[in-house]
Scaffold this active site. Sequence first.
Site, PDB file in Angstrom:
ATOM      1  N   THR A 115      -2.976  31.585  48.389  1.00 18.99           N
ATOM      2  CA  THR A 115      -2.291  31.591  49.450  1.00 18.99           C
ATOM      3  C   THR A 115      -2.427  33.042  49.979  1.00 18.99           C
ATOM      4  OG1 THR A 115      -0.470  30.263  48.919  1.00 18.99           O
ATOM      5  CG2 THR A 115       0.229  32.059  50.222  1.00 18.99           C
ATOM      6  N   ARG A 129       3.656  16.935  49.692  1.00 20.15           N
ATOM      7  CA  ARG A 129       3.994  17.774  48.748  1.00 20.15           C
ATOM      8  C   ARG A 129       4.614  19.721  49.254  1.00 20.15           C
ATOM      9  NH1 ARG A 129       1.313  23.367  46.758  1.00 20.15           N
ATOM     10  NH2 ARG A 129       2.417  23.651  45.067  1.00 20.15           N
ATOM     11  N   VAL A 130       5.779  20.475  49.101  1.00 19.64           N
ATOM     12  CA  VAL A 130       5.356  21.392  48.975  1.00 19.64           C
ATOM     13  C   VAL A 130       5.408  22.568  48.455  1.00 19.64           C
ATOM     14  CG1 VAL A 130       7.173  22.992  50.818  1.00 19.64           C
ATOM     15  CG2 VAL A 130       6.851  20.857  51.672  1.00 19.64           C
ATOM     16  N   GLY A 131       4.503  23.807  48.677  1.00 16.37           N
ATOM     17  CA  GLY A 131       4.805  24.469  46.861  1.00 16.37           C
ATOM     18  C   GLY A 131       5.616  25.399  47.485  1.00 16.37           C
ATOM     19  N   ASP A 132       5.516  26.336  46.857  1.00 14.70           N
ATOM     20  CA  ASP A 132       6.526  27.945  46.595  1.00 14.70           C
ATOM     21  C   ASP A 132       6.389  28.944  48.603  1.00 14.70           C
ATOM     22  OD1 ASP A 132       3.993  28.467  45.820  1.00 14.70           O
ATOM     23  OD2 ASP A 132       4.775  30.333  45.640  1.00 14.70           O
ATOM     24  N   THR A 167       1.646  34.062  44.268  1.00 17.92           N
ATOM     25  CA  THR A 167       0.619  33.258  44.947  1.00 17.92           C
ATOM     26  C   THR A 167       0.514  32.018  42.919  1.00 17.92           C
ATOM     27  OG1 THR A 167      -1.459  32.730  45.600  1.00 17.92           O
ATOM     28  CG2 THR A 167      -1.227  34.477  44.383  1.00 17.92           C
ATOM     29  N   GLY A 168       0.054  31.259  43.336  1.00 22.74           N
ATOM     30  CA  GLY A 168      -0.981  30.551  42.593  1.00 22.74           C
ATOM     31  C   GLY A 168      -0.070  29.012  42.422  1.00 22.74           C
ATOM     32  N   GLY A 224       2.686  26.879  42.716  1.00 23.15           N
ATOM     33  CA  GLY A 224       3.762  26.864  43.636  1.00 23.15           C
ATOM     34  C   GLY A 224       4.543  26.610  42.848  1.00 23.15           C
TER      35      GLY A 224
HETATM   36  N1  ASP Z   1       1.139  28.336  45.932  1.00 16.67           N
HETATM   37  C1  ASP Z   1       0.468  28.399  46.601  1.00 16.67           C
HETATM   38  C2  ASP Z   1       1.458  26.320  46.551  1.00 16.67           C
HETATM   39  O1  ASP Z   1       1.561  26.030  45.625  1.00 16.67           O
HETATM   40  C3  ASP Z   1      -0.682  27.315  46.560  1.00 16.67           C
HETATM   41  C4  ASP Z   1      -1.465  29.327  47.240  1.00 16.67           C
HETATM   42  O2  ASP Z   1      -0.991  30.179  45.854  1.00 16.67           O
HETATM   43  O3  ASP Z   1      -2.813  29.092  46.958  1.00 16.67           O
HETATM   44  O4  ASP Z   1       1.168  25.985  47.660  1.00 16.67           O
END
Ligand code: ASP
Length: 268
Positions: free
Chosen positions: A114, A142-145, A165-166, A168
Amino acid sequence: MLTELSNGQRSVGLGGWPDRDGIVTLDAAVMLDDARAGSVAGVRGVVHPVRLARWVMERTPHAMLVGEGAQRFAREQGMAVHEPPLDDEQRARWEAWKKEGRYAPVVNVENHDTISMIALDAAGTMAVASTTSGLAFKMHGRVGDSPVIGSGLYADRGVGGAVCTGLGEAVLRTVGAHAIVEMMRMGRSPQEACEALVHRMIERVPGSHDYQVGVLAMDHAGRVGAFAVQDGFTYAVADAAGNTMHRSAAALQLDGSIQRAMKVQQRP
Ligand code: ASP
């Protein structure tokens, strides 16, 4: 200004890796330190979802719009909506993924990154924002953070802001950005707060050797903190002195060991 760096063009925007149904869906959010906030999740066919998130903040009484409703809002506001077919590379990677079709929400350096930012102006106003196509080959819906205020991003006047980031799911389960800001409110430095959140995550969310989360924080004085579950998380700082790139410290080293100095943490 503090920015997480994208590893390429495939983690953000319409050129991002699709979900497991072959559809690119985007998440984005913005928050100001006076608690104004807007976000969009699972939106399709929009080139700049973070602008749409800003419009949610500025032009609606709401904080979050999802899916078809977010897309309709974009159209109503005159934003171009066009869903291009997958390009050759997107299609090839998706076809390759489908052969195994294994859904494991594991993050490595190729399937995430992200763009998240913390900005502080001369008047001391802070804003945070994030934009992403989310995890590659995620379940549709699906929804992340990243679009979730408090998890992927948070800012509070007089305290500071944080972005994540990472993976979620790990950030959502620890309400990462809000937790970091609250720790800063209680007196921890941005760096201490980032480290404490990552160690809390490793304790609470199993499987840390298989996921990556990187977090950034800045306090209202402009002090910066960064930390990651695993080695390899980089970020940029832009200030009056220019732009500099940094490699964050991490809790887990490449050989799998836990960095000792960091492990000894008082539980927040
Ligand atoms: N945090 C994002 C998610 O889980 C992924 C990312 O950081 O690339 O959707």
